[in-house]
Design a protein around this motif. Structure first.
Motif, mmCIF file in Angstrom:
data_model
loop_
_atom_site.group_PDB
_atom_site.id
_atom_site.type_symbol
_atom_site.label_atom_id
_atom_site.label_comp_id
_atom_site.label_asym_id
_atom_site.label_seq_id
_atom_site.Cartn_x
_atom_site.Cartn_y
_atom_site.Cartn_z
ATOM 1 N N MET A 119 22.842 11.881 26.772
ATOM 2 C CA MET A 119 23.106 13.048 27.584
ATOM 3 C C MET A 119 21.824 13.832 27.813
ATOM 4 O O MET A 119 21.139 14.221 26.877
ATOM 5 C CB MET A 119 24.155 13.944 26.927
ATOM 6 N N LEU A 120 21.486 14.037 29.095
ATOM 7 C CA LEU A 120 20.306 14.802 29.465
ATOM 8 C C LEU A 120 20.730 16.238 29.771
ATOM 9 O O LEU A 120 21.554 16.473 30.644
ATOM 10 C CB LEU A 120 19.628 14.176 30.680
ATOM 11 N N VAL A 121 20.159 17.167 29.058
ATOM 12 C CA VAL A 121 20.477 18.579 29.223
ATOM 13 C C VAL A 121 19.349 19.228 30.016
ATOM 14 O O VAL A 121 18.201 19.253 29.575
ATOM 15 C CB VAL A 121 20.647 19.287 27.862
ATOM 16 N N TYR A 122 19.666 19.736 31.204
ATOM 17 C CA TYR A 122 18.651 20.306 32.089
ATOM 18 C C TYR A 122 18.543 21.812 31.888
ATOM 19 O O TYR A 122 19.545 22.531 31.923
ATOM 20 C CB TYR A 122 18.987 20.014 33.555
ATOM 21 N N ILE A 123 17.322 22.274 31.702
ATOM 22 C CA ILE A 123 17.062 23.703 31.611
ATOM 23 C C ILE A 123 15.758 24.007 32.341
ATOM 24 O O ILE A 123 14.772 23.263 32.220
ATOM 25 C CB ILE A 123 17.006 24.195 30.140
ATOM 26 N N SER A 124 15.770 25.071 33.133
ATOM 27 C CA SER A 124 14.583 25.464 33.903
ATOM 28 C C SER A 124 14.128 26.850 33.475
ATOM 29 O O SER A 124 14.953 27.745 33.250
ATOM 30 C CB SER A 124 14.901 25.473 35.409
ATOM 31 N N PHE A 125 12.815 27.020 33.381
ATOM 32 C CA PHE A 125 12.216 28.311 33.067
ATOM 33 C C PHE A 125 11.472 28.807 34.310
ATOM 34 O O PHE A 125 10.560 28.140 34.806
ATOM 35 C CB PHE A 125 11.270 28.205 31.869
ATOM 36 N N LEU A 126 11.891 29.961 34.795
ATOM 37 C CA LEU A 126 11.384 30.515 36.048
ATOM 38 C C LEU A 126 10.456 31.689 35.774
ATOM 39 O O LEU A 126 10.840 32.656 35.109
ATOM 40 C CB LEU A 126 12.565 30.959 36.911
ATOM 41 N N ASP A 127 9.235 31.612 36.277
ATOM 42 C CA ASP A 127 8.254 32.690 36.163
ATOM 43 C C ASP A 127 8.493 33.693 37.289
ATOM 44 O O ASP A 127 8.321 33.370 38.469
ATOM 45 C CB ASP A 127 6.839 32.118 36.237
ATOM 46 N N THR A 128 8.880 34.914 36.951
ATOM 47 C CA THR A 128 9.232 35.904 37.973
ATOM 48 C C THR A 128 8.035 36.380 38.799
ATOM 49 O O THR A 128 8.219 36.914 39.892
ATOM 50 C CB THR A 128 9.909 37.128 37.339
ATOM 51 N N SER A 129 6.814 36.170 38.313
ATOM 52 C CA SER A 129 5.645 36.611 39.075
ATOM 53 C C SER A 129 5.413 35.768 40.325
ATOM 54 O O SER A 129 4.589 36.132 41.172
ATOM 55 C CB SER A 129 4.388 36.589 38.194
ATOM 56 N N LEU A 130 6.153 34.653 40.474
ATOM 57 C CA LEU A 130 5.981 33.837 41.676
ATOM 58 C C LEU A 130 6.375 34.600 42.934
ATOM 59 O O LEU A 130 5.954 34.248 44.049
ATOM 60 C CB LEU A 130 6.781 32.539 41.558
ATOM 61 N N PHE A 131 7.189 35.663 42.788
ATOM 62 C CA PHE A 131 7.617 36.443 43.945
ATOM 63 C C PHE A 131 6.524 37.361 44.474
ATOM 64 O O PHE A 131 6.711 38.017 45.499
ATOM 65 C CB PHE A 131 8.852 37.270 43.598
ATOM 66 N N ASN A 132 5.391 37.410 43.797
ATOM 67 C CA ASN A 132 4.279 38.222 44.297
ATOM 68 C C ASN A 132 3.565 37.555 45.459
ATOM 69 O O ASN A 132 2.733 38.174 46.120
ATOM 70 C CB ASN A 132 3.292 38.513 43.162
ATOM 71 N N GLY A 133 3.870 36.291 45.706
ATOM 72 C CA GLY A 133 3.409 35.617 46.911
ATOM 73 C C GLY A 133 1.964 35.200 46.928
ATOM 74 O O GLY A 133 1.352 35.104 47.991
ATOM 75 N N TYR A 134 1.399 34.907 45.757
ATOM 76 C CA TYR A 134 -0.013 34.556 45.714
ATOM 77 C C TYR A 134 -0.272 33.068 45.938
ATOM 78 O O TYR A 134 -1.390 32.673 46.258
ATOM 79 C CB TYR A 134 -0.611 34.972 44.370
ATOM 80 N N SER A 135 0.737 32.223 45.751
ATOM 81 C CA SER A 135 0.500 30.784 45.865
ATOM 82 C C SER A 135 1.804 30.082 46.231
ATOM 83 O O SER A 135 2.874 30.679 46.267
ATOM 84 C CB SER A 135 -0.048 30.228 44.546
ATOM 85 N N LEU A 136 1.687 28.784 46.485
ATOM 86 C CA LEU A 136 2.853 27.969 46.765
ATOM 87 C C LEU A 136 3.730 27.825 45.527
ATOM 88 O O LEU A 136 3.243 27.861 44.392
ATOM 89 C CB LEU A 136 2.415 26.580 47.242
ATOM 90 N N LEU A 137 5.012 27.639 45.762
ATOM 91 C CA LEU A 137 5.947 27.413 44.673
ATOM 92 C C LEU A 137 5.685 26.047 44.058
ATOM 93 O O LEU A 137 5.562 25.045 44.756
ATOM 94 C CB LEU A 137 7.378 27.485 45.217
ATOM 95 N N LYS A 138 5.587 25.996 42.738
ATOM 96 C CA LYS A 138 5.297 24.750 42.028
ATOM 97 C C LYS A 138 6.288 24.567 40.887
ATOM 98 O O LYS A 138 6.885 25.536 40.405
ATOM 99 C CB LYS A 138 3.882 24.751 41.467
ATOM 100 N N SER A 139 6.422 23.318 40.461
ATOM 101 C CA SER A 139 7.267 23.019 39.308
ATOM 102 C C SER A 139 6.810 21.726 38.660
ATOM 103 O O SER A 139 6.222 20.864 39.314
ATOM 104 C CB SER A 139 8.739 22.904 39.721
ATOM 105 N N TYR A 140 7.062 21.610 37.366
ATOM 106 C CA TYR A 140 6.866 20.332 36.693
ATOM 107 C C TYR A 140 7.890 20.226 35.566
ATOM 108 O O TYR A 140 8.326 21.236 35.001
ATOM 109 C CB TYR A 140 5.437 20.160 36.160
#
Length: 224
Positions: free
Chosen positions: A168-189
């Motif tokens: 069973m794969l349990v998915y969890i994502s951690f979101l950095d709220t500073s991404l809404f400041n609009g300084y760069s493209l949205l990224k994830s890994y």
């Protein structure tokens, strides 16, 4: 009194426009669509809405007119599972944490309706497949990222899916709220085969995650 009159006039205009659109554009089409959840925060209040049509981002007046909304006290909010699409409008991170942290969401849209820069804080979301973000300023006002693709079965557990080895794969994502400041493209890994988040990522001091049983493994995604 002028601001009050202007606000009332704006709402009447929105009501007339909504009626026009409902008659001439949506009509029977709207009845065939599934309602989606819209939650917005304003002045330390929370409005939980069920909408049959898409509402322009941060148009509070139109949302109150077109959707079935109710006021919810922050102290009464409970963690829930959103099987469909969830949209949240917010102006700061305080109530956003109450609404979203360690909540199970499949398809999420976050619209930042404020103007002040946001701090670097991390929100944890279970089972997130797709994220869309909208911000009022910056070079990249609207972006999206797909974490993983499912089989479109709404009865599927949003928290976990099985792979071919029955682990069973349990998915969890951690979101950095500073991404809404609009300084760069949205990224994830993403990092797979994590047996313990607290062991592999000790800086993420969250009580909502723990070691998994032997037949489970975390897939941890960082969005920034």
């Amino acid at each position: 009194m002028k601001p009050i009159a202007f606000s009332a006039f704006s709402c009447w205009l929105a009501l007339i426009l909504a009626a026009f659109l409902g008659i001439h554009i949506t009509g029977g089409f709207v009845r065939s669509q599934k309602n989606h959840t819209l939650i917005f925060t304003k002045e330390n209040t929370i409005r939980n809405c069920s909408c049959s049509v898409d509402i322009r981002d941060c148009d509070y007046c139109l949302a109150n007119l077109m959707c079935n909304c109710k006021t919810v006290l922050p102290s009464t909010m409970v963690k829930t599972t959103y099987n469909g699409h969830l949209t949240i409008w917010f102006t700061d991170t305080s109530l956003l944490e109450t609404l979203l942290n360690f909540t199970k969401v499949w398809d999420l849209k976050l619209s930042f309706c404020g103007t002040a820069p946001l701090p670097t804080e991390y929100l944890a979301v279970w089972g997130l497949r797709k994220l869309r973000v909208k911000k009022v300023k910056g070079r990249f006002p609207e972006q999206s990222v797909t974490i993983y693709s499912g089989n479109n079965n709404e009865k599927e557990d949003l928290l976990a899916v099985h792979n071919k080895d029955r682990q069973m794969l349990v998915y969890i994502s951690f979101l950095d709220t500073s991404l809404f400041n609009g300084y760069s493209l949205l990224k994830s890994y993403s990092v797979e085969n994590i047996s313990s988040i607290t062991k592999h990522f000790p800086s993420l001091l969250y009580s909502g995650v723990s070691s998994t049983p032997s037949n489970k493994s975390y897939v941890v995604t960082f969005i920034y």
